[in-house]
Scaffold this motif. Structure first.
Motif, PDB file in Angstrom:
ATOM      1  N   MET A   1       0.849  -1.194   0.000  1.00  0.00           N
ATOM      2  CA  MET A   1       0.000   0.000   0.000  1.00  0.00           C
ATOM      3  C   MET A   1       0.882   1.241   0.000  1.00  0.00           C
ATOM      4  N   THR A   2       0.541   2.231  -0.823  1.00  0.00           N
ATOM      5  CA  THR A   2       1.305   3.464  -0.895  1.00  0.00           C
ATOM      6  C   THR A   2       1.015   4.339   0.324  1.00  0.00           C
ATOM      7  N   LEU A   3       2.077   4.833   0.950  1.00  0.00           N
ATOM      8  CA  LEU A   3       1.926   5.697   2.112  1.00  0.00           C
ATOM      9  C   LEU A   3       1.343   7.044   1.701  1.00  0.00           C
ATOM     10  N   ALA A   4       0.564   7.639   2.596  1.00  0.00           N
ATOM     11  CA  ALA A   4       0.091   9.002   2.355  1.00  0.00           C
ATOM     12  C   ALA A   4       1.297   9.909   2.206  1.00  0.00           C
ATOM     13  N   ALA A   5       1.175  10.907   1.324  1.00  0.00           N
ATOM     14  CA  ALA A   5       2.327  11.749   0.985  1.00  0.00           C
ATOM     15  C   ALA A   5       3.027  12.349   2.202  1.00  0.00           C
ATOM     16  N   PRO A   6       2.320  12.955   3.178  1.00  0.00           N
ATOM     17  CA  PRO A   6       3.033  13.550   4.310  1.00  0.00           C
ATOM     18  C   PRO A   6       3.818  12.525   5.119  1.00  0.00           C
ATOM     19  N   LEU A   7       3.223  11.356   5.359  1.00  0.00           N
ATOM     20  CA  LEU A   7       3.921  10.326   6.129  1.00  0.00           C
ATOM     21  C   LEU A   7       5.122   9.790   5.368  1.00  0.00           C
ATOM     22  N   ASN A   8       4.969   9.646   4.056  1.00  0.00           N
ATOM     23  CA  ASN A   8       6.085   9.195   3.231  1.00  0.00           C
ATOM     24  C   ASN A   8       7.243  10.193   3.295  1.00  0.00           C
ATOM     25  N   LEU A   9       6.915  11.485   3.207  1.00  0.00           N
ATOM     26  CA  LEU A   9       7.948  12.522   3.306  1.00  0.00           C
ATOM     27  C   LEU A   9       8.586  12.523   4.683  1.00  0.00           C
ATOM     28  N   LEU A  10       7.784  12.314   5.715  1.00  0.00           N
ATOM     29  CA  LEU A  10       8.318  12.258   7.075  1.00  0.00           C
ATOM     30  C   LEU A  10       9.330  11.127   7.207  1.00  0.00           C
ATOM     31  N   ARG A  11       9.013   9.980   6.658  1.00  0.00           N
ATOM     32  CA  ARG A  11       9.930   8.841   6.769  1.00  0.00           C
ATOM     33  C   ARG A  11      11.200   9.053   5.945  1.00  0.00           C
ATOM     34  N   GLN A  12      11.060   9.748   4.808  1.00  0.00           N
ATOM     35  CA  GLN A  12      12.270  10.111   4.057  1.00  0.00           C
ATOM     36  C   GLN A  12      13.142  11.066   4.870  1.00  0.00           C
ATOM     37  N   ALA A  13      12.487  12.018   5.528  1.00  0.00           N
ATOM     38  CA  ALA A  13      13.234  12.980   6.342  1.00  0.00           C
ATOM     39  C   ALA A  13      13.927  12.298   7.512  1.00  0.00           C
ATOM     40  N   ARG A  14      13.282  11.280   8.083  1.00  0.00           N
ATOM     41  CA  ARG A  14      13.877  10.587   9.225  1.00  0.00           C
ATOM     42  C   ARG A  14      15.139   9.813   8.843  1.00  0.00           C
ATOM     43  N   ALA A  15      15.304   9.557   7.543  1.00  0.00           N
ATOM     44  CA  ALA A  15      16.530   8.889   7.100  1.00  0.00           C
ATOM     45  C   ALA A  15      17.729   9.839   7.159  1.00  0.00           C
ATOM     46  N   ARG A  16      17.453  11.159   7.237  1.00  0.00           N
ATOM     47  CA  ARG A  16      18.520  12.173   7.245  1.00  0.00           C
ATOM     48  C   ARG A  16      18.570  12.981   8.536  1.00  0.00           C
ATOM     49  N   PHE A  17      17.410  13.130   9.202  1.00  0.00           N
ATOM     50  CA  PHE A  17      17.330  14.052  10.325  1.00  0.00           C
ATOM     51  C   PHE A  17      16.761  13.354  11.565  1.00  0.00           C
ATOM     52  N   THR A  18      17.087  13.890  12.728  1.00  0.00           N
ATOM     53  CA  THR A  18      16.530  13.379  13.972  1.00  0.00           C
ATOM     54  C   THR A  18      15.108  13.906  14.151  1.00  0.00           C
ATOM     55  N   GLN A  19      14.381  13.286  15.061  1.00  0.00           N
ATOM     56  CA  GLN A  19      13.032  13.761  15.353  1.00  0.00           C
ATOM     57  C   GLN A  19      13.060  15.195  15.864  1.00  0.00           C
ATOM     58  N   ARG A  20      14.074  15.524  16.651  1.00  0.00           N
ATOM     59  CA  ARG A  20      14.181  16.886  17.180  1.00  0.00           C
ATOM     60  C   ARG A  20      14.415  17.891  16.058  1.00  0.00           C
ATOM     61  N   GLU A  21      15.265  17.556  15.085  1.00  0.00           N
ATOM     62  CA  GLU A  21      15.525  18.460  13.959  1.00  0.00           C
ATOM     63  C   GLU A  21      14.267  18.677  13.134  1.00  0.00           C
ATOM     64  N   ILE A  22      13.499  17.594  12.932  1.00  0.00           N
ATOM     65  CA  ILE A  22      12.246  17.721  12.173  1.00  0.00           C
ATOM     66  C   ILE A  22      11.249  18.578  12.942  1.00  0.00           C
ATOM     67  N   ALA A  23      11.136  18.330  14.249  1.00  0.00           N
ATOM     68  CA  ALA A  23      10.203  19.094  15.071  1.00  0.00           C
ATOM     69  C   ALA A  23      10.532  20.584  15.038  1.00  0.00           C
ATOM     70  N   THR A  24      11.808  20.920  15.128  1.00  0.00           N
ATOM     71  CA  THR A  24      12.218  22.323  15.088  1.00  0.00           C
ATOM     72  C   THR A  24      11.872  22.956  13.750  1.00  0.00           C
TER      73      THR A  24
END
Length: 426
Positions: A1-24
């Motif tokens: 199943m294809t992930l919803a776009a925002p969640l997919n982008l979030l998981r891509q971001a987590r491959a590069r950034f920490t949760q704290r960096e994303i939250a900021t």
């Protein structure tokens, strides 16, 4: 199943950034990001622009760290980085920046963080040319100042040689020339107002061409390009490009759409489709009421004044007055004085409402900047900055046709040896 776009982008971001960096970056707390990642609460679609922006920053940083840039450039009289953005789009790496205005440097730093960003210096006038890093392309939207012509004419009459120092010292163009002389980049791009061609009956532009061609030895091409090919704004600017050696460069290679976009394409949308930008929030557009913030509508006094002013000049046979703009319009040129009354571009809101100014976000779009571009300064400063900026897609298109010739010159340098030495008085 294809992930919803925002969640997919979030998981891509987590491959590069920490949760704290994303939250900021998105303006949320770390617990909220953790709940999105675990699927306990849905990741809002409104965060798509912010997450895409974060991923782009990560890509730029990775590219800079890996040394994969196709060419190195410097950004003089940088403003808010419109020329830079156009050249970065084709793989360029900025290695040096100069901008003297504190408000512009605030916007510049906000939009070009990390990724090996060099120190941003202030006034270039006092900076030694020898300390400018080596680069392949020099970029500069230099201000136009008066040039001293008398000294040049006298020396020409006497048959005496002269260098660009004598001709242009005391102008900011001199600082461009001295850096080109010292660093000998493969190419340069200079941008200015169209009137540079006619300034002082054409003599100013003659001095510029003489300096670049005869004194510095570059192959020079120039053309006036109207930004309305790419954005809904009539904005003519002269672009001067030069190369250290002979090339097959031609302005005929430009791809200029005959029919550009219209004003409606950059206005805030009131049908529920206006994106929610976390860095703007409701500063320019009220997403609850689905309308542009009321403060951008002209006050009754100002609207009365502008109508009376226009009527006065019509009666005198002049063409002065405000410029009403409609969704199918191409606007007048946005100027740095737009913050004063907005008269050159007034957005029609129907007979029942007074017209309004463009918001700073709409001004950014009118100049071709993406919605990921941050506006950290006041509205007054933002209007000044966009009014002084370049139409970014024009720079991107000129960069596209310059790049093959830059690469050829760099390849020749590698094959045949060091850069050609400069002798001003040979």
């Amino acid at each position: 199943m294809t992930l919803a776009a925002p969640l997919n982008l979030l998981r891509q971001a987590r491959a590069r950034f920490t949760q704290r960096e994303i939250a900021t970056h998105v303006g949320k707390d770390i617990k909220t990001v953790r709940r999105w990642e675990k699927g306990e609460t849905p990741c809002p679609s409104m965060l798509e622009p912010a997450l895409r922006d974060l991923l782009q920053q990560g890509a730029r940083a990775t590219s800079g760290a890996a040394g994969d840039a196709q060419f190195r450039f410097i950004d003089l009289f940088a403003g808010i980085g419109g020329i830079r953005m156009g050249f970065e789009a084709h793989g360029g790496d900025c290695v040096f920046t100069s901008e003297w205005n504190d408000f512009s440097t605030k916007t510049y730093r906000e939009n070009y963080p990390g990724g090996g960003e060099p120190a941003l210096i202030g006034d270039i006038v006092a900076f030694p040319a020898e300390e400018v890093p080596s680069h392949d392309v020099l970029l500069g939207g230099f201000p136009c100042q008066p040039f001293s012509i008398a000294g040049v004419s006298k020396k020409n009459a006497l048959g005496r040689p002269h260098g660009f120092e004598c001709t242009t010292q005391g102008t900011l163009f001199f600082d461009v020339a001295r850096i080109i002389a010292a660093k000998r980049p493969a190419a340069f791009l200079l941008e200015n107002v169209k009137n540079l061609l006619s300034h002082d009956k054409g003599r100013t532009f003659d001095v510029i061409l003489q300096t670049l061609r005869d004194e510095l030895g570059y192959e020079v091409h120039y053309r006036v390009i109207d930004g309305q090919h790419f954005t809904p704004q009539h904005r003519e600017r002269i672009i001067i490009v030069g190369f250290r050696g002979e090339t097959g460069f031609s302005w005929d290679d430009l791809r200029l759409p005959e029919q550009g976009p219209r004003l409606g394409s950059i206005l805030h949308r009131t049908d529920g489709s206006e994106p929610v930008l976390p860095w703007d929030h409701d500063r320019f557009f009220d997403h609850t009421a689905q309308r542009v913030q009321p403060k951008y509508t002209l006050t009754p006094n100002l609207w009365t004044y502008l109508q009376n002013y226009a009527a006065k000049h019509r009666a005198a046979g002049n063409g002065f007055g405000f410029g009403m703009a409609y969704p199918d319009s191409v606007t007048r040129t946005l100027s740095a004085r737009y913050h004063k009354d907005g008269s050159e571009i007034l957005v029609y809101q129907g007979e029942a409402l007074r017209p309004r100014r463009l918001t700073p976000r709409e001004c950014a779009r009118l100049m071709g900047f993406p919605d990921t571009f941050r506006i950290p300064v006041s509205d007054t400063q933002a209007y000044r900055q966009f009014g002084n900026s370049v139409v970014m897609p024009v720079m991107r298109e000129v960069a596209r046709i310059m790049l093959p010739h830059v690469q050829t010159l760099l390849a020749e340098e590698t094959r045949y040896g060091s850069k050609q030495a400069l002798s001003l008085y040979a």
